[in-house]
Design an enzyme around this catalytic site. Structure first.
Site, PDB file in Angstrom:
ATOM      1  N   HIS A  45       7.969 -30.468  10.474  1.00  0.00           N
ATOM      2  CA  HIS A  45       7.353 -29.175  10.138  1.00  0.00           C
ATOM      3  C   HIS A  45       6.236 -29.347   9.108  1.00  0.00           C
ATOM      4  O   HIS A  45       5.250 -28.622   9.126  1.00  0.00           O
ATOM      5  CB  HIS A  45       8.409 -28.199   9.628  1.00  0.00           C
ATOM      6  CG  HIS A  45       9.520 -27.993  10.619  1.00  0.00           C
ATOM      7  ND1 HIS A  45       9.296 -27.427  11.848  1.00  0.00           N
ATOM      8  CD2 HIS A  45      10.834 -28.332  10.573  1.00  0.00           C
ATOM      9  CE1 HIS A  45      10.433 -27.408  12.523  1.00  0.00           C
ATOM     10  NE2 HIS A  45      11.376 -27.955  11.767  1.00  0.00           N
ATOM     11  N   THR A  48       3.100  -1.261   8.857  1.00  0.00           N
ATOM     12  CA  THR A  48       3.661  -2.137   9.892  1.00  0.00           C
ATOM     13  C   THR A  48       3.865  -3.572   9.405  1.00  0.00           C
ATOM     14  O   THR A  48       4.571  -4.343  10.058  1.00  0.00           O
ATOM     15  CB  THR A  48       2.702  -2.220  11.093  1.00  0.00           C
ATOM     16  OG1 THR A  48       1.432  -2.708  10.600  1.00  0.00           O
ATOM     17  CG2 THR A  48       2.519  -0.859  11.751  1.00  0.00           C
ATOM     18  N   ASP A  89       0.873  -1.171   0.000  1.00  0.00           N
ATOM     19  CA  ASP A  89       0.000   0.000   0.000  1.00  0.00           C
ATOM     20  C   ASP A  89       0.916   1.228   0.000  1.00  0.00           C
ATOM     21  O   ASP A  89       2.134   1.112  -0.196  1.00  0.00           O
ATOM     22  CB  ASP A  89      -0.984  -0.040   1.190  1.00  0.00           C
ATOM     23  CG  ASP A  89      -0.313   0.167   2.545  1.00  0.00           C
ATOM     24  OD1 ASP A  89       0.932   0.275   2.598  1.00  0.00           O
ATOM     25  OD2 ASP A  89      -1.031   0.229   3.558  1.00  0.00           O
ATOM     26  N   HIS A 142      10.990 -23.525   8.752  1.00  0.00           N
ATOM     27  CA  HIS A 142       9.973 -24.205   9.565  1.00  0.00           C
ATOM     28  C   HIS A 142       8.552 -24.003   9.051  1.00  0.00           C
ATOM     29  O   HIS A 142       7.732 -24.906   9.160  1.00  0.00           O
ATOM     30  CB  HIS A 142      10.044 -23.709  11.018  1.00  0.00           C
ATOM     31  CG  HIS A 142      11.245 -24.235  11.754  1.00  0.00           C
ATOM     32  ND1 HIS A 142      11.385 -24.130  13.126  1.00  0.00           N
ATOM     33  CD2 HIS A 142      12.371 -24.851  11.309  1.00  0.00           C
ATOM     34  CE1 HIS A 142      12.544 -24.671  13.485  1.00  0.00           C
ATOM     35  NE2 HIS A 142      13.162 -25.111  12.399  1.00  0.00           N
ATOM     36  N   CYS A 186       3.213  -3.137   4.054  1.00  0.00           N
ATOM     37  CA  CYS A 186       2.358  -2.003   4.410  1.00  0.00           C
ATOM     38  C   CYS A 186       3.120  -1.240   5.494  1.00  0.00           C
ATOM     39  O   CYS A 186       4.314  -1.467   5.680  1.00  0.00           O
ATOM     40  CB  CYS A 186       0.948  -2.443   4.831  1.00  0.00           C
ATOM     41  SG  CYS A 186       0.850  -3.483   6.284  1.00  0.00           S
TER      42      CYS A 186
HETATM   43  C1  RB5 Z   1      -1.924   2.705   6.471  1.00  0.00           C
HETATM   44  O1  RB5 Z   1      -1.907   3.942   7.087  1.00  0.00           O
HETATM   45  C2  RB5 Z   1      -1.544   1.618   7.486  1.00  0.00           C
HETATM   46  O2  RB5 Z   1      -2.603   1.381   8.335  1.00  0.00           O
HETATM   47  C3  RB5 Z   1      -1.138   0.350   6.754  1.00  0.00           C
HETATM   48  O3  RB5 Z   1      -0.051   0.640   5.922  1.00  0.00           O
HETATM   49  C4  RB5 Z   1      -0.705  -0.808   7.606  1.00  0.00           C
HETATM   50  O4  RB5 Z   1       0.286  -0.437   8.521  1.00  0.00           O
HETATM   51  C5  RB5 Z   1      -1.776  -1.620   8.221  1.00  0.00           C
HETATM   52  O5  RB5 Z   1      -1.543  -2.608   8.915  1.00  0.00           O
END
Ligand code: RB5
Length: 147
Positions: free
Chosen positions: A132, A66, A7, A97, A64
């Site tokens: 595994h 996080t 994203d 694994h 994304c």
């Molecule tokens: C977008 O702002 C953010 O929420 C997305 O990139 C991600 O971190 C979601 O888990």
């Protein structure tokens, strides 16, 4: 072929990883996003997951902000084992694994060098099978139970 998607929160890391993968000699398909407008990560998680599960791509990388949202979304697709990793040990184990077919990274968590190290460790590792595989079979049974 490796498919990579992100994203807006993972866009700049996606560009860096795409170059890294190409330098390694991999053929890379870019599933987007391709600009920094705000988009919804499940759309790209689904696109990459479907390319992996259909066999159009051998492996996938998702990014994304996080990595959390992408891993939740991709893991909804039966047969996907998407692993969110933050260090080299986790990246290696994700293959050895868990036989992860998608690696998930946080674009707001990792610097480019670290992210390349993680992708490299995952690609260089090999699934160990044996006990595994039995555990992965149990995950498949969970998917079947709730399908
Ligand atoms: C977008 O702002 C953010 O929420 C997305 O990139 C991600 O971190 C979601 O888990």
């Amino acid at each position: 072929m490796i498919v990579i998607g992100s994203d807006h929160g993972g866009l700049s890391l996606k560009s860096a990883l795409k170059s890294y993968l190409e330098r390694r000699g991999c053929t890379v398909a870019d599933a987007g996003t391709d600009n920094d407008s705000s988009v919804d990560y499940p759309d790209f998680g689904l696109k990459v997951a479907e390319m992996v599960i259909s066999g159009a791509a051998e492996l996938g990388v998702l990014i994304c902000g996080t990595g959390i949202g992408m891993s939740i979304a991709a893991n909804k697709v039966p047969g996907i084992r998407a692993a969110l990793v933050t260090d080299v040990f986790m990246a290696r184990m994700a293959r050895e694994h868990n036989n992860a077919n998608i690696l998930v990274l946080g674009g707001r968590v990792l610097d480019e060098q670290k992210a390349c190290d993680l992708v490299g460790a995952w690609l260089d590792a090999a699934f160990e099978g044996g006990r595994h595989q039995g555990r992965l079979d149990k995950i498949t049974e969970i998917e079947k139970k709730y399908r």
